[in-house]
Design an enzyme around this catalytic site. Structure first.
Site, short mmCIF file in Angstrom:
data_model
loop_
_atom_site.label_atom_id
_atom_site.label_comp_id
_atom_site.label_asym_id
_atom_site.label_seq_id
_atom_site.Cartn_x
_atom_site.Cartn_y
_atom_site.Cartn_z
N ARG A 186 30.39 -4.95 15.36
CA ARG A 186 30.75 -5.66 14.22
C ARG A 186 29.35 -5.86 13.38
O ARG A 186 29.12 -5.72 12.43
CB ARG A 186 31.38 -6.73 14.60
CG ARG A 186 31.80 -7.56 13.38
CD ARG A 186 32.54 -8.91 13.77
NE ARG A 186 33.60 -8.55 14.93
CZ ARG A 186 34.21 -9.58 15.32
NH1 ARG A 186 33.97 -10.94 14.77
NH2 ARG A 186 35.43 -9.49 15.99
N HIS A 235 40.19 0.21 10.54
CA HIS A 235 39.34 -1.25 10.82
C HIS A 235 40.45 -2.51 10.75
O HIS A 235 40.88 -2.98 9.89
CB HIS A 235 38.54 -1.53 9.76
CG HIS A 235 37.48 -2.51 10.01
ND1 HIS A 235 36.61 -2.54 10.68
CD2 HIS A 235 37.57 -3.78 9.53
CE1 HIS A 235 35.87 -3.72 10.76
NE2 HIS A 235 36.25 -4.47 10.04
N TYR A 281 43.05 -5.96 -8.99
CA TYR A 281 42.50 -5.73 -10.58
C TYR A 281 41.36 -4.72 -10.40
O TYR A 281 41.15 -4.18 -11.58
CB TYR A 281 42.03 -7.11 -11.00
CG TYR A 281 43.22 -8.01 -11.02
CD1 TYR A 281 44.54 -7.92 -11.62
CD2 TYR A 281 43.10 -9.27 -10.29
CE1 TYR A 281 45.45 -8.80 -12.17
CE2 TYR A 281 44.17 -10.37 -10.40
CZ TYR A 281 45.30 -10.00 -11.10
OH TYR A 281 46.38 -10.79 -11.10
#
EC number: 5.6.2.2
Length: 875
Positions: free
Chosen positions: A32, A78, A122
């Site tokens: 990570r 993921h 968006y």
């Protein structure tokens, strides 16, 4: 008991906590928080880029909704929250976050004022053009693929990047127990550094810094000072100061000054910066500002700070630098995963790892391309043979009842080579031969034997290929493949050619994506290193019994003849005397070992320089010594090299070995060097290689010589082992690590001494009583020290009255071990010799004082060699 109860296994909560937390820590570190040194990517970045690549979301195609990409990433690769993945995408699309953006975004992706990006439904994204260079040749088996979280997909373990991305875009992350913070750099400069490393793998950090002068931030600004950069590139850790680019403009009419800020430091929020300045003005912590406004627009940043009439713009700006984020520190901590393990790496380590990765990628790509080229050439060979034998082959096919029988007949019959013969002769019969091809196929005895794959290709041949033009095209393609195969074999067979390919590809990336540096690097007053102003010279460092320390130039002491009266080395307080003396360079480190077994570090030039008659300064004013703690041993160190050991000996005969790097970068408070028992103290310290021999000399004239390897290396906070078995009342006075031949010079309290060849001292076992080193009598007194010398050396001796004499070693006779010696220095009544030091720098004859070295009758005689039985060794 129920089935459920039988499945419950009692565990120790302490062991379970250890195991679970370790698993969690390693998962965070490897999976990570830390980037891989090869491609500079964390797993989430790698998965996002790979998912976009699989989607065909390329730089020259239409944008795709961010939500589409996020869904693919969390669904396939993921298994974490969508916000974490989207935040990663947003950062890779922000021009103020990455020096070279990897994602091309369309829509609101946030701002340098801290505005959040629009929701993922968006915004739209696609890969940036440079991102394709990170995944170039991914389909050519250049890297290993591993299973995803549920084993249903394959993902690359690392990207086959052509870009040294770890340095170019930097990285930051907090793991468990460690963190990384690597600044971005200029692509052109980093590639130049890589090319310099390819040309010379032994290049120094300084050599690399000629190409990579420092970080290059996307927000530009100014790096104030080079020292932090140098330290970070050399050690992997450092701190740089980033300052906003500002200028003070003067109104020609009114004479009022205005501060204009065009660039701010990396990762600074502009809106919060302006709020902070306003807050300081309101609280009157910064005076002289009359107005503040943000005039930034699409053309660039512009923060306007109007200065009052009675204020000075430069003074106001300096106050803002010190109290706001117009100047910030950036802590560099270059930690990355190297072979799957977290490691702090310097600049050369990172570049070397990238070049090594490129070497592996290009090698694997070449092997893949060679296999594909040979497979294609194998088919073209068959088609060329078929065209050379077109009539009999057509006849064979026409008479075959089925395609299968036609294929069998094609394989069974040998065929004339035709034009293929000349091409194969030029390229080599085996050049285009696939590795899997059995020996009975291909060219044999001047004829060609087809494989089943080749026979099928002939059967699939369209009739239009029989035209003359198509025939020529086929032969041209075959020739090109043979040339390609020859080049691929040359790459695999020559390390130099392989590195040429890597160089050419790096130069192409530089040409395509390289740009000018944005961040300016300036020197500041802090860069004027005190060490750079200190002349390197050999000096004499003295430490008195009561703790006064100083250094004097070695040139102040002129060599005198044996028996001279010497010169005063120091003005000594009553009941004080010099008991530690060494010759070092002003730039050396001084490791100061104390009576309590602690070690402190200083530079020689940090000690007080004093005249010959001055006392110096108390060392307690220079080091944080505790009450009743005094320095008993000092050691000059030029470099803290790997593999070098520090060997210590105490008065009670204990010895200990510790690696030198344990004493690098000591804190001001020092650290424990050796644990001492009550009444013991450290008397000698030396540097060893790990394979040397060691000699311990006692006050009663005994010596033991043993191999250093009999003492294992220990940590700092340990006691050590026995080195010599001492008699009652005896103590160790000197530690010597003999090097080469030479001789051992031994000195006694009453000014006597002698030279004895090193070979005269037999090597025995550790922890024995040893053998006679010098005959101790009432006439010459107890042994005060011993040093190894050569004929060209000189020695310095000092008494408890502060008298110092420098004498040529060549004037002292070489005798056996069992002798008393000759007078080296004449001492006054109640004056004793307390220190002895070797000086390995000869002095010109013109500089020597001519002092009568004759002795009183009998004084200069060497005691006759006496047969003295060495005491038996005790194991």
């Amino acid at each position: 008991m129920s089935d459920l109860a039988r499945e419950i296994t009692p565990v120790n909560i302490e062991e379970e906590l250890k195991s679970s937390y370790l698993d969690y820590a390693m998962s965070v570190i490897v999976g990570r928080a830390l980037p891989d040194v090869r491609d500079g990517l964390k797993p989430v970045h790698r998965r996002v880029l790979y998912a976009m690549n699989v989607l065909g979301n390329d730089w020259n195609k239409a944008y795709k909704k961010s939500a589409r990409v996020v869904g693919d990433v969390i669904g396939k690769y993921h298994p974490h929250g969508d916000s974490a993945v989207y935040d990663t995408i947003v950062r890779m699309a922000q021009p103020f976050s990455l020096r070279y953006m990897l994602v091309d975004g369309q829509g609101n992706f946030g701002s340098i004022d801290g505005d959040s990006a629009a929701a993922m439904r968006y915004t739209e994204i696609r890969l940036a053009k440079i991102a394709h260079e990170l995944m170039a040749d991914l389909e050519k088996e250049t890297v290993d693929f591993v299973d995803n979280y549920d084993g249903t997909e394959k993902i690359p373990d690392v990207m086959p990047t052509k870009i040294p991305n770890l340095l170019v875009n930097g990285s930051s992350g907090i793991a468990v127990g460690m963190a990384t913070n690597i600044p971005p750099h200029n692509l052109t400069e980093v590639i130049n550094g890589c090319l310099a490393y390819i040309d010379d793998e032994d290049i120094s950090i300084e050599g690399l810094m000629e190409h990579i002068p420092g970080p290059d931030f996307p927000t530009a600004a100014i790096i104030n000072g080079r020292r932090g950069i140098e330290e970070a590139y050399r050690t992997g850790r450092g701190k740089v100061y980033i300052r906003a680019r500002a200028e003070v403009e003067v109104d020609a009419k009114t004479g009022r000054e205005t501060i204009i800020v065009h660039e701010i430091p990396y990762q600074v929020n502009k809106a919060r910066l302006i709020e902070k300045i306003a807050e300081l003005v309101k609280e009157k912590r910064v005076e002289g500002i009359s107005a503040l406004r943000d005039e930034s627009d699409k053309d660039g940043m512009r923060i306007v700070i109007e200065v009052k009439r009675d204020a000075v713009g430069e003074v106001v700006l300096n106050n803002l630098y010190s109290q706001t984020q117009l100047q910030v520190s950036f802590g560099i901590n270059m930690v990355a995963l190297h072979h799957g393990q977290p490691k702090i790496m310097n600049l050369k380590d990172i570049i070397a790892a990238f070049v090594r990765h490129r070497r592996e990628v290009v090698t694997r790509r070449t092997i893949f391309e060679l296999r594909k080229a040979r497979d294609r050439a194998h088919i073209l060979e068959a088609l060329a043979v078929a065209l050379a034998n077109i009539d009999p082959i057509i006849e064979l096919i026409r008479h075959a009842p089925t395609p299968a029988e036609a294929k069998t007949a094609l394989v069974a019959n040998p065929w004339q080579l035709g034009n293929v013969a000349a091409m194969l002769e030029r390229a080599g019969d085996d050049a285009a031969r696939p590795e899997w091809l059995e020996p009975e196929f291909g060219v044999r005895d001047g004829l060609y034997y087809l494989t089943e794959q080749q026979a099928q290709a002939i059967l699939d041949l369209r009739l239009q290929k029989l035209t003359g033009l198509e025939h020529e095209k086929l032969l041209d393609e075959y020739k090109e493949l043979l040339d390609q195969i020859a080049e691929l074999l040359r790459i695999l067979g020559s390390a130099d050619r392989l590195m040429e390919v890597i160089r050419e590809e790096l130069e192409l990336v530089r040409e395509q994506f390289g740009d000018k540096r944005r961040t300016e690097i300036t020197a500041n007053s802090a860069d004027i290193n005190l060490e750079d102003l200190i002349t390197q010279e050999d000096v004499v460092v003295t430490l008195s019994h009561q703790g006064y320390v100083k250094y004097q130039p070695l040139s102040e002491y002129e060599a005198q003849r044996r028996g001279g009266k010497g010169k005063s080395a120091a003005r000594i307080k009553e009941e004080d005397f010099i008991d530690r003396l060494l010759v070092a360079n002003t730039h050396d480190h001084i490791l100061c070992f104390s009576s309590r077994g602690r070690v402190y570090s200083m530079k020689v030039y940090q000690l007080p320089e004093a005249t010959r008659g001055a006392r110096g300064r108390p060392i307690v004013n220079l080091l944080p010594l505790e009450q009743d703690e005094r320095i008993t041993a000092i050691l000059p160190v030029t470099e803290f090299e790997e593999g070098v050991k520090v060997f210590m000996a105490t008065a009670n005969g204990t010895v200990k070995k510790t690696v030198l790097t344990e004493f690098n970068r000591l804190r001001t408070a020092g650290k424990v060097a050796i644990k001492l028992v009550d009444g013991d103290e450290l008397i000698g310290v030396d540097l060893t290689s790990g394979e040397d021999e060691v000699m311990l000399f006692s006050a009663e004239g005994k010596v033991v010589r043993f191999k250093e390897s009999s003492v294992r290396a220990m940590g700092c906070n340990t006691t050590g082992v026995r080195g010599i078995r001492l008699g009652e009342g005896d103590k160790v006075v000197s530690l010597i690590v003999p090097r080469g031949d030479g001789a051992i010079l031994t000195a006694t309290q009453n000014g006597y001494g002698k030279r004895t060849a090193v070979a005269e001292y037999p090597t025995k076992s550790r922890a024995t009583k040893g053998v006679i080193s010098i005959k101790v009598t009432e006439r010459n007194g107890l042994v005060v020290g011993a040093v190894q010398v050569d004929d060209c050396d000189q020695i310095m001796m000092i008494t408890d009255a502060g008298t110092l004499v420098r004498t040529r070693v060549s004037e002292i006779s070489i005798v056996g071990r069992n002798t008393q010696g000759v007078i080296l220095i004449r001492t006054a009544e109640d004056e004793n010799v307390v220190g002895l030091q070797r000086v390995a720098e000869p002095v010109d004859e013109e500089d020597l004082d001519t002092i009568d070295g004759s002795a009183a009758e009998g004084d200069d005689e060497i005691a006759p060699e006496v047969d003295v039985d060495d005491e038996p060794e005790e194991e």
